[in-house]
Design a protein around this motif. Structure first.
Motif, PDB file in Angstrom:
ATOM      1  N   ILE A 185     -90.590  69.867  43.437  1.00  0.00           N
ATOM      2  CA  ILE A 185     -89.769  68.995  42.595  1.00  0.00           C
ATOM      3  C   ILE A 185     -88.330  69.501  42.511  1.00  0.00           C
ATOM      4  O   ILE A 185     -87.391  68.704  42.559  1.00  0.00           O
ATOM      5  N   GLY A 186     -88.140  70.819  42.395  1.00  0.00           N
ATOM      6  CA  GLY A 186     -86.799  71.382  42.265  1.00  0.00           C
ATOM      7  C   GLY A 186     -85.869  71.028  43.412  1.00  0.00           C
ATOM      8  O   GLY A 186     -84.782  70.472  43.182  1.00  0.00           O
ATOM      9  N   PRO A 187     -86.237  71.301  44.654  1.00  0.00           N
ATOM     10  CA  PRO A 187     -85.360  70.910  45.767  1.00  0.00           C
ATOM     11  C   PRO A 187     -85.157  69.402  45.884  1.00  0.00           C
ATOM     12  O   PRO A 187     -84.083  68.951  46.285  1.00  0.00           O
ATOM     13  N   SER A 188     -86.163  68.616  45.502  1.00  0.00           N
ATOM     14  CA  SER A 188     -85.998  67.154  45.538  1.00  0.00           C
ATOM     15  C   SER A 188     -84.961  66.697  44.519  1.00  0.00           C
ATOM     16  O   SER A 188     -84.158  65.804  44.804  1.00  0.00           O
ATOM     17  N   VAL A 189     -84.963  67.316  43.346  1.00  0.00           N
ATOM     18  CA  VAL A 189     -83.985  66.965  42.319  1.00  0.00           C
ATOM     19  C   VAL A 189     -82.585  67.381  42.767  1.00  0.00           C
ATOM     20  O   VAL A 189     -81.609  66.639  42.585  1.00  0.00           O
ATOM     21  N   ILE A 190     -82.474  68.558  43.377  1.00  0.00           N
ATOM     22  CA  ILE A 190     -81.174  69.015  43.882  1.00  0.00           C
ATOM     23  C   ILE A 190     -80.669  68.077  44.975  1.00  0.00           C
ATOM     24  O   ILE A 190     -79.493  67.680  44.983  1.00  0.00           O
ATOM     25  N   PHE A 191     -81.534  67.694  45.890  1.00  0.00           N
ATOM     26  CA  PHE A 191     -81.146  66.770  46.960  1.00  0.00           C
ATOM     27  C   PHE A 191     -80.702  65.424  46.384  1.00  0.00           C
ATOM     28  O   PHE A 191     -79.701  64.848  46.814  1.00  0.00           O
ATOM     29  N   SER A 192     -81.447  64.948  45.393  1.00  0.00           N
ATOM     30  CA  SER A 192     -81.098  63.678  44.761  1.00  0.00           C
ATOM     31  C   SER A 192     -79.746  63.755  44.059  1.00  0.00           C
ATOM     32  O   SER A 192     -78.974  62.790  44.094  1.00  0.00           O
ATOM     33  N   SER A 193     -79.463  64.881  43.434  1.00  0.00           N
ATOM     34  CA  SER A 193     -78.172  64.996  42.753  1.00  0.00           C
ATOM     35  C   SER A 193     -77.028  65.048  43.762  1.00  0.00           C
ATOM     36  O   SER A 193     -75.958  64.495  43.504  1.00  0.00           O
ATOM     37  N   PHE A 194     -77.226  65.695  44.908  1.00  0.00           N
ATOM     38  CA  PHE A 194     -76.173  65.728  45.927  1.00  0.00           C
ATOM     39  C   PHE A 194     -75.953  64.356  46.575  1.00  0.00           C
ATOM     40  O   PHE A 194     -74.856  64.044  47.012  1.00  0.00           O
ATOM     41  N   LYS A 195     -77.000  63.532  46.612  1.00  0.00           N
ATOM     42  CA  LYS A 195     -76.851  62.184  47.165  1.00  0.00           C
ATOM     43  C   LYS A 195     -76.053  61.280  46.219  1.00  0.00           C
ATOM     44  O   LYS A 195     -75.484  60.295  46.652  1.00  0.00           O
ATOM     45  N   ASN A 196     -76.030  61.601  44.922  1.00  0.00           N
ATOM     46  CA  ASN A 196     -75.364  60.767  43.911  1.00  0.00           C
ATOM     47  C   ASN A 196     -74.263  61.556  43.217  1.00  0.00           C
ATOM     48  O   ASN A 196     -74.239  61.656  41.992  1.00  0.00           O
ATOM     49  N   GLN A 197     -73.316  62.095  43.974  1.00  0.00           N
ATOM     50  CA  GLN A 197     -72.275  62.930  43.391  1.00  0.00           C
ATOM     51  C   GLN A 197     -71.295  62.136  42.519  1.00  0.00           C
ATOM     52  O   GLN A 197     -70.641  62.720  41.667  1.00  0.00           O
ATOM     53  N   GLU A 198     -71.198  60.857  42.712  1.00  0.00           N
ATOM     54  CA  GLU A 198     -70.267  60.069  41.900  1.00  0.00           C
ATOM     55  C   GLU A 198     -70.867  59.661  40.560  1.00  0.00           C
ATOM     56  O   GLU A 198     -70.170  59.130  39.701  1.00  0.00           O
ATOM     57  N   HIS A 199     -72.137  59.913  40.363  1.00  0.00           N
ATOM     58  CA  HIS A 199     -72.812  59.561  39.115  1.00  0.00           C
ATOM     59  C   HIS A 199     -72.368  60.507  37.998  1.00  0.00           C
ATOM     60  O   HIS A 199     -72.144  61.693  38.242  1.00  0.00           O
ATOM     61  N   PRO A 200     -72.258  60.009  36.748  1.00  0.00           N
ATOM     62  CA  PRO A 200     -71.794  60.889  35.659  1.00  0.00           C
ATOM     63  C   PRO A 200     -72.776  62.014  35.308  1.00  0.00           C
ATOM     64  O   PRO A 200     -72.366  63.025  34.731  1.00  0.00           O
ATOM     65  N   PHE A 201     -74.043  61.865  35.639  1.00  0.00           N
ATOM     66  CA  PHE A 201     -75.025  62.906  35.342  1.00  0.00           C
ATOM     67  C   PHE A 201     -75.248  63.852  36.515  1.00  0.00           C
ATOM     68  O   PHE A 201     -76.278  64.530  36.584  1.00  0.00           O
ATOM     69  N   TYR A 202     -74.297  63.934  37.431  1.00  0.00           N
ATOM     70  CA  TYR A 202     -74.440  64.787  38.616  1.00  0.00           C
ATOM     71  C   TYR A 202     -74.639  66.255  38.229  1.00  0.00           C
ATOM     72  O   TYR A 202     -75.584  66.898  38.690  1.00  0.00           O
TER      73      TYR A 202
END
Length: 74
Positions: free
Chosen positions: A24-41
């Motif tokens: 889950i941890g690496p998946s969450v990190i990958f997801s956050s890098f895919k959405n860098q423009e999101h305010p919750f990055y």
């Protein structure tokens, strides 16, 4: 050679809790890098890093506990 089954089961529980965090941890990190423009990055990236560090700690603690049960016998 005998092992303390209570301590051994405690070590296995640590490893079982670490198993989902390892994925889950690496998946969450990958997801956050895919959405860098999101305010919750930044908070999501921090959450993923905390999950990965928790998995590392639980693996270390689990292996240490299992070794303690196998070699100390206390």
């Amino acid at each position: 050679m005998s092992s303390n089954k209570e301590i051994l089961s405690k070590g296995i529980k640590y490893l079982l809790f670490a198993l989902p965090l390892m994925f889950i941890g690496p998946s969450v990190i990958f997801s956050s890098f895919k959405n860098q423009e999101h305010p919750f990055y930044i908070p999501i990236l921090g959450l993923g890093i905390i999950m990965c560090l928790s998995a590392i700690f639980l693996i270390f603690k689990g292996i240490q506990t299992i070794m303690k049960s196998l070699f100390n016998g206390n």
